[in-house]
Design a protein around this motif. Structure first.
Motif, short mmCIF file in Angstrom:
data_model
loop_
_atom_site.label_atom_id
_atom_site.label_comp_id
_atom_site.label_asym_id
_atom_site.label_seq_id
_atom_site.Cartn_x
_atom_site.Cartn_y
_atom_site.Cartn_z
N PHE A 48 56.64 40.48 40.67
CA PHE A 48 55.63 40.86 39.69
C PHE A 48 55.41 42.37 39.70
N ALA A 49 55.07 42.90 38.54
CA ALA A 49 54.78 44.32 38.39
C ALA A 49 53.29 44.51 38.11
N ASP A 50 52.79 45.71 38.38
CA ASP A 50 51.39 46.02 38.12
C ASP A 50 51.20 46.51 36.69
N LEU A 51 49.98 46.37 36.20
CA LEU A 51 49.66 46.86 34.87
C LEU A 51 49.63 48.38 34.83
N THR A 52 49.26 48.98 35.96
CA THR A 52 49.23 50.44 36.03
C THR A 52 50.65 50.98 36.13
#
Length: 468
Positions: free
Chosen positions: A59-63
């Protein structure tokens, strides 16, 4: 369900049913249900107990974020405007429209322009032979463009040919309804085939960083699935609009993940193909006549572009028991609403008269800001009095007779001033006045009617009374 079976699939919206029906319950299309083989479910589904193996994604971060994807400008400014500034590598576009409207012509011009700029482009046709494409390219003056051509309908052969062509930047598939996958038992053009072929081509675009442009068309009898089935699978959906009897074509964006929606590009069909129209307002108003009742210039917005078009109305006595209401280029339901407000709030009774409304130039208007212009055209045609010279009109009408402001009023007024207009009839509030325009603001529809009718004797602004 592990076993495959037969199901009836609507060729318009893709809804599946267990039995045949004359009318699709989802979209309401008639005679669109075709029997197709249901796909075989894999063992151990989401609710199964079989052990599932797979790579666990991260998963990746929104930031954070990455740089915006680079664009591939085609050199055709009107096409690039609709696409959001150019083609995005790894994206899938769908170009839809009626047969013969000019989809193949504009895309052949786009890939030829890209190829001349050094891009590796491929044009794959399932409808025409290679010699036919060469003849059309010769008529358009594109015979020397280094475009790779392929006439093939088998998806596996198409993908193999693309893999053997090296690094390809742009691929055009004309059309998606002619392609077929061997593992699908349905005939080419059915919903199952169109969805499967489009899915494979979209995966190819995302995995290889190639821009894939799919062409889709809809026949009059509705037997071939339309492009709406795969609109959710692609990144951009463009529709080619226009009348065959008219020389103008409108390329409209209805979905774009990389740019604005509802943007339009205007082209003119000529002997040398589709030529760009950089100033559509001047073209649409080029044949306009002055001092004619029932004609109004509407200052509209299409996407980010201000556009001036002429709206024409004709009110004539009817010889039929039910008066006729004919509309070209606008919503017939909205015309009925405007007429009802004029009758109920302003006392303009159309009675047993035929009403004809036309948007000149073959353009279709969708925004409610044209309400006031349509109302002015109807009243002008009804009393046979022309609007003042050099006037533009825009505004939304409510059911209580109020005139509401619309968006981007300043851009509309600037476009009108640039084309030499001197007056504007607009809603009150919410706008800055243009220095070179004489702006009249109204808050009620009755104010506009009073300006045209005058004191009720049939005279206004020096016009003599005419035959009503």
């Amino acid at each position: 369900m592990a076993k495959g079976g037969e199901s009836w699939v609507c060729q318009v919206c893709g809804t599946a049913a267990r039995k045949w029906g004359g009318r699709c319950e989802a979209c309401g299309a008639w005679n669109s249900m075709v029997e197709e083989a249901a796909p075989v479910a894999l063992p151990g589904g989401l609710n199964g107990k079989a052990k599932r193996k797979g790579r666990a994604p991260v998963f990746a971060d929104l930031t954070g974020g990455e740089a915006p994807p680079p664009r591939l400008p085609s050199g055709i400014d009107e096409f690039d405007r609709v696409a959001g500034g150019g083609l995005v590598p790894g994206s899938a576009l769908l170009v839809g429209g009626d047969p013969g409207i000019g989809k193949s012509t504009i895309l052949l011009q786009v890939v030829a322009s890209l190829a001349r700029l050094g891009r590796n482009c491929a044009y794959i046709s399932g409808e025409e032979a290679i010699d036919q494409i060469r003849l059309r390219a010769g008529r358009l003056g594109l015979g020397q463009a280094p475009v790779k051509l392929l006439a093939e309908t088998n998806l596996a052969n198409v993908l193999a040919a693309l893999d053997g062509a090296g690094k390809v930047d742009v691929v055009v598939v004309d059309s998606i309804q002619t392609m077929f996958a061997e593992n699908i038992e349905s005939a080419p053009g059915t919903v199952s085939q169109v969805r499967a072929v489009a899915g494979e081509l979209v995966r190819y675009a995302k995995g290889r960083g190639v821009t894939v442009i799919l062409v889709g068309h809809v026949t009059k009898d509705g037997q071939i699935a339309g492009p709406r089935v795969i609109e959710h699978m692609v990144d951009t959906v463009l529709y080619f609009e226009g009348e065959r009897s008219h020389q103008f074509r409108i390329l409209r964006a209805v979905k774009n993940r990389f740019g604005p929606t509802d943007e339009i590009g205007v082209f003119e069909m000529t002997d040398a193909g589709l030529s760009q129209v950089p100033n559509p307002s001047a073209v649409f108003l080029g044949e306009r006549r002055e001092d004619v009742s029932g004609t109004v210039v509407f200052a509209g917005i299409e996407g980010t572009r201000p556009l001036l078009v002429e709206i024409q109305a004709l009110v004539a006595p009817s010889a039929l028991g039910t008066p006729r209401r004919a509309v070209i280029g606008w919503d017939a339901g909205r015309l009925a609403m405007v007429m009802a407000v004029l009758e109920a709030r302003c006392g303009i009774a159309f009675g047993p008269r035929d009403i004809y409304l036309n948007v000149a130039g073959g353009l279709r208007i969708n925004e409610p800001g044209a309400d006031l212009a349509v109302a002015a055209a109807l009243v002008s045609a009804m009393i046979d009095i022309a609007l003042p010279r050099g006037m533009v009109v825009f505004g939304e009408i409510g059911l209580t007779g109020e005139v509401r402001p619309v968006t981007q009023s300043e851009a509309r007024l600037k476009e009108a001033a640039k084309l030499g207009f001197e007056q504007a009839l607009i809603p009150a509030g919410g706008t800055k006045r243009a220095a070179s325009l004489r702006v009249t603001e109204i808050s009620r529809l009755a104010d506009m009617v009073h300006r045209l009718v005058g004191d009720g004797s049939g005279t206004q602004a020096g016009h003599p009374p005419r035959n009503r």
